[in-house]
Write an enzyme that holds these catalytic residues in place. Structure first.
Site, short mmCIF file in Angstrom:
data_model
loop_
_atom_site.label_atom_id
_atom_site.label_comp_id
_atom_site.label_asym_id
_atom_site.label_seq_id
_atom_site.Cartn_x
_atom_site.Cartn_y
_atom_site.Cartn_z
CD GLU A 45 55.60 -55.23 -57.09
OE1 GLU A 45 55.77 -54.56 -58.13
OE2 GLU A 45 54.49 -55.69 -56.75
CD GLU A 56 51.53 -60.28 -46.07
OE1 GLU A 56 52.29 -59.72 -46.88
OE2 GLU A 56 50.40 -60.69 -46.38
CB CYS A 89 52.97 -64.33 -46.24
SG CYS A 89 54.12 -63.32 -47.19
N1 THU Z 1 51.61 -58.90 -51.76
C1 THU Z 1 51.92 -58.63 -50.46
O1 THU Z 1 52.81 -57.85 -50.16
N2 THU Z 1 51.18 -59.24 -49.49
C2 THU Z 1 50.12 -60.06 -49.73
O2 THU Z 1 49.49 -60.52 -48.79
C3 THU Z 1 49.74 -60.40 -51.10
C4 THU Z 1 50.60 -59.83 -52.18
C5 THU Z 1 52.37 -58.18 -52.82
C6 THU Z 1 53.32 -59.00 -53.62
C7 THU Z 1 53.43 -58.16 -54.89
O3 THU Z 1 54.39 -57.13 -54.68
C8 THU Z 1 52.07 -57.51 -55.02
O4 THU Z 1 51.47 -57.62 -53.73
C9 THU Z 1 51.19 -58.15 -56.06
O5 THU Z 1 51.08 -59.50 -55.87
#
Ligand code: THU
Length: 133
Positions: A45, A56, A89
């Site tokens: 993030e 992903e 993704c």
């Molecule tokens: N996120 C992922 O890394 N993969 C997913 O399949 C869904 C969401 C992350 C993005 C963000 O850092 C956090 O999860 C909350 O949305």
């Protein structure tokens, strides 16, 4: 160890390193390529929220940097019942997968639900019209 357990272990390891101070929602991912190599990723993030990247996306970057461009299966793990890739993704997975590419969703108890890319993204944007490839 079976192939999905191997992906789960790598995804869990990556999830431990997830950088998610804003959502506090850690995600790990692991890809098995057509040539059987595996690559992992985690969400990263940013204080400028839209700059953040999904687990992903990280795994796909590692895969391409490692010289592979064909996803056979991908596993995603988070502390929730049925984590699924976001639409963005799914499109990224489609670039390197096909209708039969397996997408495994794992929770922290090791429960796994398996889908095909066809099930999650039945109508994918097809690049044929925009490239001369
Ligand atoms: N996120 C992922 O890394 N993969 C997913 O399949 C869904 C969401 C992350 C993005 C963000 O850092 C956090 O999860 C909350 O949305």
């Amino acid at each position: 160890m079976d192939s999905v357990t191997e992906l789960l272990n790598l995804a869990l390891q990556c999830r431990n390193n997830a950088y998610a101070p804003y959502s506090r929602f850690k995600v790990g991912a692991a890809i098995r390529c057509a040539n059987d190599k595996i690559f992992g990723g985690c969400n990263v993030e940013n204080v400028s929220y839209p700059c953040g990247t999904c687990a992903e996306a990280g795994a796909i970057s590692a895969m391409v940097a490692g010289g592979c461009t064909e996803i056979a299966e991908i596993l995603i793990v988070a502390d929730t019942e049925n984590i699924l890739p976001c639409g963005n993704c799914l499109q990224k997975i489609a670039e390197f997968g096909n209708a039969d590419t397996l997408i495994h969703s794992a929770d922290l108890n090791g429960r796994i639900r398996t889908y095909t890319l066809q099930q999650l993204l039945p109508h994918v944007f097809n690049a044929k019209e925009v490239t001369n490839a």
